[in-house]
Design a protein around this motif. Structure first.
Motif, PDB file in Angstrom:
ATOM      1  N   LYS A  68       0.814  -1.222   0.000  1.00 18.00           N
ATOM      2  CA  LYS A  68       0.000   0.000   0.000  1.00 18.00           C
ATOM      3  C   LYS A  68       0.845   1.269   0.000  1.00 18.00           C
ATOM      4  CE  LYS A  68      -2.199  -1.265   3.686  1.00 18.00           C
ATOM      5  NZ  LYS A  68      -1.540  -2.592   3.741  1.00 18.00           N
ATOM      6  N   THR A  70       4.003   1.667  -0.747  1.00 20.14           N
ATOM      7  CA  THR A  70       4.808   1.749  -1.971  1.00 20.14           C
ATOM      8  C   THR A  70       3.929   2.202  -3.146  1.00 20.14           C
ATOM      9  OG1 THR A  70       6.056  -0.134  -1.107  1.00 20.14           O
ATOM     10  CG2 THR A  70       6.493   0.504  -3.378  1.00 20.14           C
ATOM     11  N   ARG A 108       7.133   6.082   5.595  1.00 18.97           N
ATOM     12  CA  ARG A 108       6.853   5.014   4.646  1.00 18.97           C
ATOM     13  C   ARG A 108       6.721   5.559   3.227  1.00 18.97           C
ATOM     14  NH1 ARG A 108       1.881   3.368   5.684  1.00 18.97           N
ATOM     15  NH2 ARG A 108       1.938   1.318   4.759  1.00 18.97           N
ATOM     16  N   ASP A 204       6.324  -8.048 -11.074  1.00 20.57           N
ATOM     17  CA  ASP A 204       7.641  -7.746 -11.642  1.00 20.57           C
ATOM     18  C   ASP A 204       8.560  -8.965 -11.493  1.00 20.57           C
ATOM     19  OD1 ASP A 204       8.544  -7.519  -8.818  1.00 20.57           O
ATOM     20  OD2 ASP A 204       7.561  -5.553  -8.874  1.00 20.57           O
TER      21      ASP A 204
HETATM   22  P1  GDP Z   1       2.078  -2.164   3.030  1.00 17.03           P
HETATM   23  O1  GDP Z   1       2.256  -2.829   4.341  1.00 17.03           O
HETATM   24  O2  GDP Z   1       0.846  -2.674   2.333  1.00 17.03           O
HETATM   25  O3  GDP Z   1       2.111  -0.669   3.079  1.00 17.03           O
HETATM   26  O4  GDP Z   1       3.311  -2.639   2.108  1.00 17.03           O
HETATM   27  P2  GDP Z   1       4.662  -1.871   1.741  1.00 17.03           P
HETATM   28  O5  GDP Z   1       4.401  -0.811   0.732  1.00 17.03           O
HETATM   29  O6  GDP Z   1       5.347  -1.480   2.987  1.00 17.03           O
HETATM   30  O7  GDP Z   1       5.463  -3.033   1.014  1.00 17.03           O
HETATM   31  C1  GDP Z   1       5.860  -4.219   1.668  1.00 17.03           C
HETATM   32  C2  GDP Z   1       7.129  -4.754   1.021  1.00 17.03           C
HETATM   33  O8  GDP Z   1       6.864  -5.124  -0.329  1.00 17.03           O
HETATM   34  C3  GDP Z   1       8.256  -3.744   0.966  1.00 17.03           C
HETATM   35  O9  GDP Z   1       9.444  -4.390   1.226  1.00 17.03           O
HETATM   36  C4  GDP Z   1       8.208  -3.218  -0.452  1.00 17.03           C
HETATM   37  O10 GDP Z   1       9.458  -2.796  -0.913  1.00 17.03           O
HETATM   38  C5  GDP Z   1       7.738  -4.446  -1.215  1.00 17.03           C
HETATM   39  N1  GDP Z   1       7.004  -4.062  -2.440  1.00 17.03           N
HETATM   40  C6  GDP Z   1       5.979  -3.186  -2.514  1.00 17.03           C
HETATM   41  N2  GDP Z   1       5.547  -3.074  -3.789  1.00 17.03           N
HETATM   42  C7  GDP Z   1       6.321  -3.911  -4.533  1.00 17.03           C
HETATM   43  C8  GDP Z   1       6.369  -4.235  -5.932  1.00 17.03           C
HETATM   44  O11 GDP Z   1       5.610  -3.734  -6.757  1.00 17.03           O
HETATM   45  N3  GDP Z   1       7.293  -5.164  -6.303  1.00 17.03           N
HETATM   46  C9  GDP Z   1       8.126  -5.760  -5.420  1.00 17.03           C
HETATM   47  N4  GDP Z   1       8.988  -6.637  -5.904  1.00 17.03           N
HETATM   48  N5  GDP Z   1       8.134  -5.464  -4.113  1.00 17.03           N
HETATM   49  C10 GDP Z   1       7.242  -4.542  -3.662  1.00 17.03           C
END
Ligand code: GDP
Length: 331
Positions: A68, A70, A108, A204
Motif C-alpha cells: 500500500k 509503496t 513510509r 515484476d
Molecule cells: P504495506 O504494508 O501494504 O504498506 O506494504 P509496503 O508498501 O510497505 O510493502 C511491503 C514490502 O513489499 C516492501 O518491502 C516493499 O518494498 C515491497 N514491495 C511493494 N511493492 C512492490 C512491488 O511492486 N514489487 C516488489 N517486488 N516489491 C514490492
C-alpha cells in the motif's frame, strides 16, 4: 484572536489559500477531543463546506505487506507529476491498541512526503472507530477546501475499517498479491464486492507471469459477483508499485470510472447516500455514547448483566428495564 492560536476566520482564509500551516492546524483542531475545540472546528467546517467536494476520493486497502505505501508513493507521485495536488489520509482503528499508526506514515512514503504538491496525514490515533471515522471525513473536507484534487485514503483490510472507507470514497481499490489460489478461496466475497478495482501488485521479475495468472483468476470470480458500483464492471489489473509499472493504467481506470459514473448520475447518487449514511452513523455513535456513559446505565448495567447471566431475568426484560431507568433519569 485567542491565546491558543489563530482565530477560526484566520484558519478559514489560510486553508482556502492552501497554506500548509493553516491546513495542519485546522486538522489538529478537528482531531482534538477538547470541547471548546469541537465548537471551533465545527464553525470552521461550516465555513469551508461550500468549498469542499470537488476532489476525487479514492480508497486503498490491502493486507500488511501488499504494498500500500509503496503504491501510494508511486501513484501519488505520478498524480503530482500530472500537476495535481494529492492528500493522503489513513483510517487505522488499530492504532490506539498498537500505540502508533502504521498507516499514512511519512517515513513510509519519503519521496511523496517531500513533494510540495502532496500532503500526508497519519490516522488520528485517539478514540473509537466512530471518532476516527468522523475525523477522517472532516479532514477530507478540509483538504478539498484547501484545493487538493485527489484524496487517497489508506486502510488495512481488517474488517470494519474497509467498510468505513468504502462509505467515504468514490472509488475503492483493493491491493492484493499473487499466489492467491488459496487466498482467493479464503478471501471473503464481501471485500471483493466492495472494490471498484483490484490490483495485483508486485507484478515484476519472476512474479510477473504469476501475477497475470492471478489477474485472470480474479476476473473470473469477479464475473460472478455483485458489482460494487452500479453500471461499472470491477476488473483486476496488475501493477508493480516498486518499479512504477501499471500506475498510469490504474489512474486511467479511475478516470474512466469517474466519467462513466458522473454521466450516469451514480457518482452524485453515491455521495448523497454517503452523507445520509454518515449522519445515521453519527447519530448511532452519539446515542451509544450517551447511553453507556449515563451514570444510571453505568450503575445498573452490571446488575442487569448478572441477573441475565444467572437466568433470573431474560435478556429482553433486562434491556427493557435498563431503558426504562435511563429514560426516567433523562426526563
Ligand atoms: P504495506 O504494508 O501494504 O504498506 O506494504 P509496503 O508498501 O510497505 O510493502 C511491503 C514490502 O513489499 C516492501 O518491502 C516493499 O518494498 C515491497 N514491495 C511493494 N511493492 C512492490 C512491488 O511492486 N514489487 C516488489 N517486488 N516489491 C514490492
Amino acid at each position: 484572536k485567542n491565546a491558543s492560536g489563530p482565530s477560526v476566520e484566520e484558519l478559514f482564509s489560510g486553508v482556502l489559500s492552501g497554506e500548509r500551516k493553516s491546513l495542519a492546524r485546522a486538522i489538529t483542531l478537528i482531531e482534538s477531543n477538547a470541547e471548546h475545540h469541537f465548537k471551533q472546528a465545527q464553525e470552521l467546517l461550516h465555513l469551508l463546506l461550500p468549498h469542499s467536494g470537488k476532489a476525487l476520493r479514492i480508497g486503498i486497502t490491502g493486507v500488511p505487506g501488499a504494498g500500500k505505501s509503496t503504491f501510494i508513493e508511486a501513484f501519488g507521485s505520478y498524480l503530482c507529476s500530472l500537476g495535481m495536488k494529492v492528500a493522503v489520509l489513513a483510517v487505522d482503528p488499530s492504532s490506539k491498541i498498537s500505540g502508533g499508526s502504521i498507516l499514512g506514515d511519512k517515513t513510509r512514503m519519503e519521496q511523496l512526503a517531500r513533494n510540495p504538491r502532496a500532503f500526508i496525514r497519519p490516522s488520528p490515533s485517539s478514540g473509537k472507530l466512530g471518532g476516527v471515522h468522523r475525523k477522517t471525513r472532516e479532514t477530507m473536507l478540509i483538504c478539498e477546501a484547501a484545493g487538493f484534487d485527489v484524496i487517497l485514503i489508506e486502510t488495512v483490510g481488517v474488517g470494519q475499517s474497509e467498510v468505513i472507507v468504502r462509505e467515504m470514497v468514490d472509488f475503492f481499490m483493493l491491493l492484493v498479491l499473487t499466489g492467491a489460489g488459496d487466498e482467493l478461496q479464503g478471501m471473503k466475497k464481501g471485500i471483493m464486492e466492495l472494490a471498484d478495482g483490484i490490483c495485483i501488485n508486485k507484478a515484476d521479475g519472476d512474479n510477473k507471469r504469476n501475477a497475470e495468472k492471478t489477474m485472470k483468476e480474479y476476473n473470473q470470480i469477479l464475473h460472478f459477483l455483485q458489482p460494487a458500483t452500479k453500471g461499472w464492471g470491477t476488473k483486476a489489473y496488475t501493477c508493480s508499485a516498486l518499479y512504477e509499472e501499471g500506475i498510469k493504467n490504474v489512474w486511467n481506470t479511475v478516470k474512466d470510472f469517474e466519467e462513466t459514473t458522473k454521466k450516469s448520475g451514480v457518482f452524485a447518487e453515491r455521495r448523497r447516500a454517503q452523507t445520509k449514511e454518515w449522519l445515521r452513523a453519527m447519530i448511532i455513535d452519539q446515542l451509544q455514547t450517551d447511553f453507556f456513559y449515563h451514570p444510571v446505565v453505568k450503575d445498573l448495567l452490571p446488575k442487569f448483566e448478572n441477573e441475565a447471566i444467572a437466568g433470573s431475568t431474560t435478556v429482553t426484560a433486562a434491556v427493557a428495564s435498563l431503558f426504562e431507568k435511563y429514560f426516567e433519569a433523562k426526563n
